[in-house]
Write a protein that holds these residues in place. Structure first.
Motif, PDB file in Angstrom:
ATOM      1  N   ASN A   1      -3.877   3.282   7.537  1.00 39.85           N
ATOM      2  CA  ASN A   1      -3.218   2.530   6.680  1.00 39.85           C
ATOM      3  C   ASN A   1      -3.379   1.160   7.361  1.00 39.85           C
ATOM      4  OD1 ASN A   1      -3.085   4.312   4.583  1.00 39.85           O
ATOM      5  ND2 ASN A   1      -0.906   4.786   5.333  1.00 39.85           N
ATOM      6  N   GLY A   2      -4.531   0.737   8.170  1.00 39.18           N
ATOM      7  CA  GLY A   2      -4.420  -0.414   8.679  1.00 39.18           C
ATOM      8  C   GLY A   2      -5.246  -1.420   7.795  1.00 39.18           C
ATOM      9  N   GLN A   3      -5.041  -2.823   7.824  1.00 41.68           N
ATOM     10  CA  GLN A   3      -5.637  -3.803   6.617  1.00 41.68           C
ATOM     11  C   GLN A   3      -6.578  -4.681   7.278  1.00 41.68           C
ATOM     12  OE1 GLN A   3      -1.307  -4.692   4.990  1.00 41.68           O
ATOM     13  NE2 GLN A   3      -3.005  -5.837   3.898  1.00 41.68           N
ATOM     14  N   GLU A   4      -7.397  -5.168   6.566  1.00 40.97           N
ATOM     15  CA  GLU A   4      -8.388  -6.339   7.138  1.00 40.97           C
ATOM     16  C   GLU A   4      -7.842  -7.660   7.042  1.00 40.97           C
ATOM     17  OE1 GLU A   4     -11.331  -5.807   3.933  1.00 40.97           O
ATOM     18  OE2 GLU A   4     -11.994  -3.710   5.081  1.00 40.97           O
ATOM     19  N   ILE A   5      -8.384  -8.374   7.974  1.00 36.54           N
ATOM     20  CA  ILE A   5      -7.954  -9.953   7.956  1.00 36.54           C
ATOM     21  C   ILE A   5      -9.441 -10.470   8.330  1.00 36.54           C
ATOM     22  CG2 ILE A   5      -7.242  -9.832  10.333  1.00 36.54           C
ATOM     23  CD1 ILE A   5      -5.187 -11.874  10.011  1.00 36.54           C
TER      24      ILE A   5
ATOM     25  N   TYR B   1      -7.354 -15.714   7.048  1.00 38.49           N
ATOM     26  CA  TYR B   1      -7.001 -15.142   5.457  1.00 38.49           C
ATOM     27  C   TYR B   1      -6.927 -13.989   5.517  1.00 38.49           C
ATOM     28  CZ  TYR B   1     -11.738 -15.022   4.113  1.00 38.49           C
ATOM     29  OH  TYR B   1     -12.988 -14.744   3.826  1.00 38.49           O
ATOM     30  N   SER B   2      -6.389 -13.197   4.349  1.00 38.90           N
ATOM     31  CA  SER B   2      -6.493 -11.940   3.941  1.00 38.90           C
ATOM     32  C   SER B   2      -6.131 -11.801   2.413  1.00 38.90           C
ATOM     33  CB  SER B   2      -5.701 -10.994   4.719  1.00 38.90           C
ATOM     34  OG  SER B   2      -4.154 -10.872   4.478  1.00 38.90           O
ATOM     35  N   SER B   3      -6.193 -10.631   1.827  1.00 36.56           N
ATOM     36  CA  SER B   3      -5.878 -10.380   0.560  1.00 36.56           C
ATOM     37  C   SER B   3      -4.420 -10.259   0.669  1.00 36.56           C
ATOM     38  CB  SER B   3      -6.384  -9.130  -0.023  1.00 36.56           C
ATOM     39  OG  SER B   3      -7.705  -9.225  -0.221  1.00 36.56           O
ATOM     40  N   LEU B   4      -3.573 -10.757  -0.386  1.00 42.09           N
ATOM     41  CA  LEU B   4      -2.231 -10.539  -0.491  1.00 42.09           C
ATOM     42  C   LEU B   4      -1.639  -9.207  -1.001  1.00 42.09           C
ATOM     43  CD1 LEU B   4       0.437 -12.679  -0.062  1.00 42.09           C
ATOM     44  CD2 LEU B   4       0.123 -13.002  -2.627  1.00 42.09           C
ATOM     45  N   ASP B   5      -2.326  -8.696  -1.967  1.00 45.64           N
ATOM     46  CA  ASP B   5      -1.942  -7.471  -2.660  1.00 45.64           C
ATOM     47  C   ASP B   5      -3.158  -6.469  -2.556  1.00 45.64           C
ATOM     48  OD1 ASP B   5      -1.062  -5.418  -4.189  1.00 45.64           O
ATOM     49  OD2 ASP B   5       0.037  -6.867  -5.677  1.00 45.64           O
ATOM     50  N   ILE B   6      -2.930  -5.341  -1.909  1.00 48.32           N
ATOM     51  CA  ILE B   6      -4.160  -4.232  -2.007  1.00 48.32           C
ATOM     52  C   ILE B   6      -3.936  -3.161  -2.947  1.00 48.32           C
ATOM     53  CG2 ILE B   6      -4.683  -4.970   0.494  1.00 48.32           C
ATOM     54  CD1 ILE B   6      -3.333  -2.317   1.275  1.00 48.32           C
ATOM     55  N   SER B   7      -2.844  -3.478  -3.697  1.00 52.10           N
ATOM     56  CA  SER B   7      -2.441  -2.199  -4.455  1.00 52.10           C
ATOM     57  C   SER B   7      -3.459  -1.801  -5.627  1.00 52.10           C
ATOM     58  CB  SER B   7      -1.083  -2.367  -5.299  1.00 52.10           C
ATOM     59  OG  SER B   7      -1.169  -3.581  -5.878  1.00 52.10           O
ATOM     60  N   LYS B   8      -4.365  -2.927  -6.014  1.00 47.66           N
ATOM     61  CA  LYS B   8      -5.443  -2.800  -7.132  1.00 47.66           C
ATOM     62  C   LYS B   8      -6.543  -3.361  -6.666  1.00 47.66           C
ATOM     63  CE  LYS B   8      -1.722  -2.827 -10.736  1.00 47.66           C
ATOM     64  NZ  LYS B   8      -1.416  -3.728 -11.952  1.00 47.66           N
TER      65      LYS B   8
END
Length: 760
Positions: A357-361, A329-336
């Motif tokens: 700009n990599g993401q977390e999962i 699972y991860s966050s859907l929206d990282i903008s805020k």
């Protein structure tokens, strides 16, 4: 627009290099353009004809039953060729547009995606080669399967995915800058359509995205100085972007050799298969699995995924653990700062290391593979010094906001500029009164949904067809500006699927209005206490509503940014959407407690008779356990279909909760179940609910469970403790007391004296 090399095409007028962005007759070049004619016929269709070949190409917009009166074709400044009715007052009512049928170029303002109402998909098709605009092998789609992502295909085979949209960019396109001064990307999802598009911010530049004949999605910008196009973003970027290049649960890293490896805690499958499996298999039992955070990556293919926009990461983790097939699972929206929930099922494909700009999962593993097991109710992101700093910052910010709003309100009462300053203090969208009047037909009685302590509630429809519910503060309301402000402060900061969503407010003159999402099935009390409608709520629906309310209250107490005590939880403050999902509403009386505090004291007792806990009514002490008491009353009302207040029994004058405890002690609690539930009722589940309800309404707050324990007890088959004597007011004493209240559902602001508490 004109004929170019046997094709009718659209190209840039002010650029010296002929650059085609759209072609009509891609499959049939004209042998002689001097004899070709492009015309529009009465039905509104565009036809490209040639004397020797009849119709070469035509639009397919002849789908309406009524022909246009005066059809015309226009080439707009946006590059969009449109057909419309000149007599139509709305120039945007296109009968056909080239933006719906692109070739190889994705142009600013064009929607790439699906219209679910018509079934039409807008997608790109690459040219066969550089010299021919005939359709090639590659296509680019916005794939709505799971959570939407852009997919490039060769025929029917995926060759590249962008990864999901994260609020700023596609996960696998780190070069897209959300703060770019030249263009902005967006992704839009609603029940009618899903699409992505980008807009030019600076109209002095020229920008286009082209799907090349080799299957590369490339962004091009025009440079006036060199009089040429330059490429600045390519997808796929390199070999690691090839679809499923490293197989299931593999990860591609350009900095390593070989490029493909397994995710940490995973190992290669035997037998040469190009994929990986967990070093320790999942047991999928309570407490045996956990999650490990992997950072700096492109998120996997979302074809087999599920999402929820209102959940937080803690809820996301819990949701994943419910399903043995859920693997990450991860966050859907990282903008805020991160919101929403995205779940993956089965194997994970397309993960790669990103240098920026990599993401977390969070990937599911056997709990023994996780160095620091996640404790129940916590989350890895909340641990350590960083978590303390974030928590401290949020706490300080919360205190500053509340202090600032309190000061503003003080000056509102002292200043002639009360309305303007109040608006400035509310960080939510503001609606014009004219918009609300138009939406509610000037607060017509036909639009009236009901009445509460705040005032009347009306249904409205905005110009974009969105349905809304408008709460109008009444001049004679028992609630006032404090409650209005309170509701805005709290609910605007809360995001949960079981809390009603506040869309905005309106403050104009003496009008103070709150605008909510519309709940098609109104409030819970209109069902469970109605002889006819109660039959519509079978046991599975009621149990689902019970669980939903419990999770909503748990979020308020434990998982929200503010620790909220609702103080007015009751059946008519639970709204039901069109799928009968419960949403807690009315935060006018809610209060927050700071830090780890769980209770507070007040000299002003508010709430609704029948739901207030004894310690609050008697001593003015409210806490999370006050909400637990109210939830217990509500739970018993849902199971029995009877109101606690006003309950009548032929053999005694006890209220509902006391009657329930009496029959529970005599092992006759199944007699309490609403008779309408007989065909569908799970008796053991209903019996468990009754016992949990009685545990919640026990006399002493310390005996009542927390909402976290309530959710666990309702969701599992654990052994429940015996319920002790409940706290209550008898109906006789309540009628004789000074307890001041209006009828159920009309008011939530009630005063009572300490002398009323009469425990059994």
């Amino acid at each position: 627009m004109g004929f170019l090399k046997g094709y009718i095409s659209i190209w840039y007028k002010k650029i010296p290099v002929p650059t085609v962005i759209w072609t009509a007759n891609t499959q049939t070049p004209l042998p002689n353009t001097t004899s070709a004619v492009l015309k529009i016929v009465k039905s509104g269709r565009l036809l490209l004809t040639h004397p020797n070949h009849s119709t070469i190409w035509s639009t397919n917009n002849n789908t309406t039953s009524q022909s246009p009166k005066n059809p015309i074709a226009q080439l707009l400044d946006s590059g969009n060729l449109v057909v419309r009715d000149a007599d139509d007052e709305n120039p945007q009512n296109f009968l056909w547009q080239s933006f719906d049928y692109p070739t190889d170029t994705y142009f600013p303002g064009m929607k790439l995606g699906w219209n679910f109402e018509t079934g039409h998909e807008v997608f790109l098709t690459a040219n066969k080669n550089e010299s021919s605009p005939a359709p090639g092998n590659f296509t680019a789609h916005l794939d709505p399967t799971g959570y939407p992502q852009i997919v490039i295909k060769s025929g029917t085979q995926e060759v590249y995915t962008t990864g999901p949209w994260n609020g700023l960019r596609w996960s696998g396109t780190p070069s897209i800058n959300p703060d770019d001064p030249h263009f902005k990307y967006k992704m839009n999802m609603n029940p009618r359509e899903v699409y992505t598009r980008y807009e030019i911010v600076n109209n002095s530049i020229y920008l286009r995205l082209v799907l090349s004949s080799s299957g590369v999605f490339e962004s091009w910008g025009w440079v006036n100085e060199t009089k040429s196009w330059f490429s600045f973003i390519k997808s796929p970027m390199d070999i690691c972007d090839n679809y499923a290049f490293c197989g299931s649960n593999g990860i591609c890293n350009l900095a390593k050799s070989p490029l493909c490896g397994c995710l940490e805690n995973f190992v290669k499958n035997t037998g040469g298969a190009d994929s990986c499996h967990r070093r320790k298999a999942l047991k999928c039992k309570n407490g045996t699995d956990g999650f490990k955070k992997y950072s700096g990556i492109k998120l996997p293919d979302t074809k087999y995924s599920w999402f929820n926009k209102t959940m937080n990461l803690v809820e996301c983790e819990h949701e994943c653990l419910k399903n043995c097939s859920c693997t990450a699972y991860s966050s859907l929206d990282i903008s805020k700062g991160g919101s929403g929930c995205l779940l993956w099922f089965n194997g994970l494909f397309g993960i790669r290391v990103l240098s920026k700009n990599g993401q977390e999962i969070y990937i599911r593993l056997d709990s023994s593979e996780i160095p620091e097991p996640i404790t129940k109710g916590s989350h890895p992101s909340s641990k350590g010094k960083k978590g303390k700093i974030i928590f401290g910052s949020l706490l300080l910010l919360t205190i500053m906001i509340l202090l600032g709003l309190s000061l503003c309100f003080y000056f509102y009462k002292k200043s002639n500029k009360k309305e303007r300053k109040l608006k400035e203090s509310l960080d939510i969208p503001l609606f014009d009164l004219s918009t609300i009047l138009r939406a509610t037909n000037n607060f017509s009685n036909n639009n009236k949904l009901g009445k509460g302590g705040f005032g009347d509630v009306y249904k409205g429809v905005l110009r974009n067809k969105q349905e809304i519910a408008v709460k109008r503060l009444s001049k004679n309301s028992t609630q006032g500006i404090e409650e209005f402000k309170n509701e805005v402060i709290y609910i605007a900061k809360l995001q949960h699927r079981n809390l009603v969503k506040l869309l905005g407010c309106c403050i104009q003159g003496e009008e103070k209005l709150l605008v909510y999402e519309y709940m098609a099935n109104k409030s819970l009390d209109t069902f469970i206490f109605d002889e006819t409608k109660s039959k519509l709520l079978d046991w599975p629906k009621r149990f689902s509503i019970i669980i939903g309310i419990a999770r909503g209250v748990l979020y308020l107490h434990q998982d929200s940014r503010l620790r909220i005590i609702h103080r007015d939880l009751k059946a008519n403050n639970v709204l039901l959407d069109n799928m009968m999902n419960p949403k807690i509403s009315d935060f006018g009386l809610a209060r927050s407690v700071l830090g780890d505090a769980t209770e507070a004291n007040t000299n002003r007792i508010v709430g609704t008779h029948g739901y207030i806990s004894p310690e609050y009514a008697g001593d003015g002490i409210f806490s999370v356990k006050s909400d637990t008491f109210s939830f217990g009353v509500l739970l018993l009302e849902i199971v029995t279909g009877k109101r606690n207040r006003g309950f009548r029994h032929p053999n005694h004058s006890l209220n509902l909760i006391t009657h329930a405890w009496k029959v529970y002690k005599e092992n006759r609690e199944l007699e309490l179940i609403d008779e309408h539930l007989a065909p569908s009722c799970d008796l053991s589940q209903a019996q468990r609910c009754i016992q949990v309800g009685l545990l919640c309404v026990q006399q002493h707050p310390e005996d009542r469970p927390t909402m976290s324990s309530v959710v666990t007890m309702l969701s599992n088959d654990c052994t429940l403790p015996e319920a002790k004597e409940p706290g209550f007011f008898t109906e006789r004493r309540a009628s004789e007391s000074n307890y001041s209240t209006s009828t159920q559902g009309e008011s939530s602001k009630n005063e009572c004296s300490i002398s009323l508490l009469d425990p059994r």
